[in-house]
Design a protein around this motif. Structure first.
Motif, mmCIF file in Angstrom:
data_model
loop_
_atom_site.group_PDB
_atom_site.id
_atom_site.type_symbol
_atom_site.label_atom_id
_atom_site.label_comp_id
_atom_site.label_asym_id
_atom_site.label_seq_id
_atom_site.Cartn_x
_atom_site.Cartn_y
_atom_site.Cartn_z
ATOM 1 N N LEU A 240 -0.340 59.785 29.298
ATOM 2 C CA LEU A 240 -1.621 59.750 28.599
ATOM 3 C C LEU A 240 -2.717 60.334 29.486
ATOM 4 C CD1 LEU A 240 -1.347 56.018 27.585
ATOM 5 C CD2 LEU A 240 -1.079 57.948 26.045
ATOM 6 N N GLY A 241 -3.493 61.238 28.928
ATOM 7 C CA GLY A 241 -4.680 61.705 29.627
ATOM 8 C C GLY A 241 -4.733 63.180 29.930
ATOM 9 N N LEU A 242 -3.624 63.890 29.863
ATOM 10 C CA LEU A 242 -3.652 65.301 30.242
ATOM 11 C C LEU A 242 -4.447 66.162 29.263
ATOM 12 C CD1 LEU A 242 -0.151 65.994 31.741
ATOM 13 C CD2 LEU A 242 -2.326 65.849 32.912
ATOM 14 N N LEU A 243 -4.311 65.889 27.958
ATOM 15 C CA LEU A 243 -5.104 66.655 26.994
ATOM 16 C C LEU A 243 -6.597 66.492 27.289
ATOM 17 C CD1 LEU A 243 -3.346 65.982 23.576
ATOM 18 C CD2 LEU A 243 -3.495 68.157 24.776
ATOM 19 N N ASP A 244 -6.988 65.261 27.504
ATOM 20 C CA ASP A 244 -8.399 64.993 27.784
ATOM 21 C C ASP A 244 -8.842 65.614 29.108
ATOM 22 O OD1 ASP A 244 -8.537 63.522 25.431
ATOM 23 O OD2 ASP A 244 -8.045 61.649 26.440
ATOM 24 N N MET A 245 -7.968 65.598 30.090
ATOM 25 C CA MET A 245 -8.309 66.162 31.400
ATOM 26 C C MET A 245 -8.632 67.644 31.293
ATOM 27 S SD MET A 245 -6.204 65.887 34.959
ATOM 28 C CE MET A 245 -5.194 67.351 34.999
ATOM 29 N N TYR A 246 -7.879 68.356 30.464
ATOM 30 C CA TYR A 246 -8.101 69.792 30.340
ATOM 31 C C TYR A 246 -9.100 70.144 29.245
ATOM 32 C CZ TYR A 246 -4.508 70.633 33.736
ATOM 33 O OH TYR A 246 -3.795 70.662 34.910
ATOM 34 N N HIS A 247 -9.526 69.147 28.473
ATOM 35 C CA HIS A 247 -10.486 69.434 27.411
ATOM 36 C C HIS A 247 -11.910 69.066 27.804
ATOM 37 C CE1 HIS A 247 -12.650 68.461 23.598
ATOM 38 N NE2 HIS A 247 -12.305 69.717 23.391
ATOM 39 N N SER A 248 -12.160 67.782 28.010
ATOM 40 C CA SER A 248 -13.553 67.379 28.232
ATOM 41 C C SER A 248 -13.743 66.297 29.271
ATOM 42 C CB SER A 248 -14.157 66.885 26.916
ATOM 43 O OG SER A 248 -13.535 65.668 26.531
ATOM 44 N N GLU A 249 -12.662 65.781 29.806
ATOM 45 C CA GLU A 249 -12.695 64.693 30.781
ATOM 46 C C GLU A 249 -13.268 63.405 30.202
ATOM 47 O OE1 GLU A 249 -14.187 65.844 34.616
ATOM 48 O OE2 GLU A 249 -12.914 67.606 34.696
ATOM 49 N N ILE A 250 -13.304 63.326 28.870
ATOM 50 C CA ILE A 250 -13.698 62.111 28.158
ATOM 51 C C ILE A 250 -12.501 61.697 27.305
ATOM 52 C CG2 ILE A 250 -15.264 61.143 26.399
ATOM 53 C CD1 ILE A 250 -16.703 61.822 29.003
ATOM 54 N N ARG A 251 -12.213 60.414 27.247
ATOM 55 C CA ARG A 251 -11.093 59.923 26.454
ATOM 56 C C ARG A 251 -11.337 60.208 24.970
ATOM 57 N NH1 ARG A 251 -6.636 58.691 29.610
ATOM 58 N NH2 ARG A 251 -7.297 57.469 31.396
ATOM 59 N N SER A 252 -10.364 60.835 24.333
ATOM 60 C CA SER A 252 -10.479 61.180 22.910
ATOM 61 C C SER A 252 -9.746 60.182 22.022
ATOM 62 C CB SER A 252 -9.923 62.582 22.669
ATOM 63 O OG SER A 252 -8.560 62.606 23.011
ATOM 64 N N SER A 253 -9.135 59.185 22.630
ATOM 65 C CA SER A 253 -8.399 58.191 21.855
ATOM 66 C C SER A 253 -8.552 56.830 22.530
ATOM 67 C CB SER A 253 -6.922 58.574 21.756
ATOM 68 O OG SER A 253 -6.344 58.658 23.036
ATOM 69 N N THR A 254 -8.095 55.833 21.805
ATOM 70 C CA THR A 254 -8.049 54.474 22.329
ATOM 71 C C THR A 254 -6.581 54.105 22.491
ATOM 72 O OG1 THR A 254 -10.140 53.839 21.301
ATOM 73 C CG2 THR A 254 -8.606 52.055 21.829
ATOM 74 N N ALA A 255 -6.245 53.502 23.617
ATOM 75 C CA ALA A 255 -4.876 53.079 23.898
ATOM 76 C C ALA A 255 -4.860 51.563 24.083
ATOM 77 C CB ALA A 255 -4.352 53.768 25.149
ATOM 78 N N VAL A 256 -3.959 50.920 23.356
ATOM 79 C CA VAL A 256 -3.803 49.468 23.422
ATOM 80 C C VAL A 256 -2.326 49.165 23.654
ATOM 81 C CG1 VAL A 256 -4.069 47.305 22.132
ATOM 82 C CG2 VAL A 256 -5.748 49.139 21.839
ATOM 83 N N ALA A 257 -2.061 48.217 24.519
ATOM 84 C CA ALA A 257 -0.679 47.820 24.777
ATOM 85 C C ALA A 257 -0.098 47.184 23.514
ATOM 86 C CB ALA A 257 -0.615 46.853 25.953
ATOM 87 N N HIS A 258 0.908 47.798 22.943
ATOM 88 C CA HIS A 258 1.569 47.291 21.740
ATOM 89 C C HIS A 258 2.533 46.163 22.113
ATOM 90 C CE1 HIS A 258 2.814 47.603 17.595
ATOM 91 N NE2 HIS A 258 4.085 47.780 17.941
ATOM 92 N N THR A 259 3.080 46.243 23.315
ATOM 93 C CA THR A 259 3.906 45.206 23.926
ATOM 94 C C THR A 259 3.410 45.082 25.362
ATOM 95 O OG1 THR A 259 5.539 46.787 24.779
ATOM 96 C CG2 THR A 259 5.926 45.906 22.553
#
Length: 155
Positions: free
Chosen positions: A90-109
């Motif tokens: 998680l995070g590579l798309l954001d790193m190369y796009h805008s350095e801002i998180r584009s999604s929310t991640a929640v532990a499903h388990t």
């Protein structure tokens, strides 16, 4: 000195850093390169339903899922949720796009992740250009796969 520390691991069978080959991003790296990467990596645990990161926050860390499942929702997923598990990152798309998180991640388990700061990953890539090329080649492949996957959905 670092080289000798690595040599010692070859004889002590304490090569825990070899597990990074489970991630596509690092599967083509040599043992010494993985050893050096391990010095920058940290393990983190998240409990079920714990927020890992939220949309709009600065990207500081790239996460690699070791165990468990993570629920993603945000820009790339629309109103849908996506569940990811071991081997994903998680995070590579954001790193190369805008350095801002584009999604929310929640532990499903309950989740265990390997984490590396964006700065440490970029430092590693610059310090080890041959490894950097292998890593960036995989990043490009993953981005292309995502583009074609989205194009197929649009048809």
């Amino acid at each position: 000195m670092v080289f000798w520390q690595w040599i010692k691991t070859l004889f002590s069978k304490q090569q825990l850093y070899m597990r990074y080959r489970d991630y596509a991003l690092f599967k083509n790296l040599g043992a010494f390169d993985l050893f050096l990467l391990d010095e920058r990596m940290h393990q983190r645990k998240f409990k079920k339903d714990e927020v890992i990161f939220e949309t709009g926050y600065p990207l500081e860390v790239i996460y690699f899922v070791t165990s468990g499942e993570i629920r993603l929702q945000g820009l790339y997923y629309g109103s849908e949720e996506k569940i990811i598990g071991p081997g994903h990152y998680l995070g590579l798309l954001d790193m190369y796009h805008s350095e801002i998180r584009s999604s929310t991640a929640v532990a499903h388990t309950d989740v265990m992740v390997d984490a590396i700061s964006q700065a440490d990953l970029m430092d590693y890539i610059h310090a080890r250009p041959r490894c950097g090329l292998k890593i960036l080649h995989t990043v490009c492949k993953d981005f292309c796969d995502l583009i074609f996957e989205e194009a197929a959905k649009a048809e």
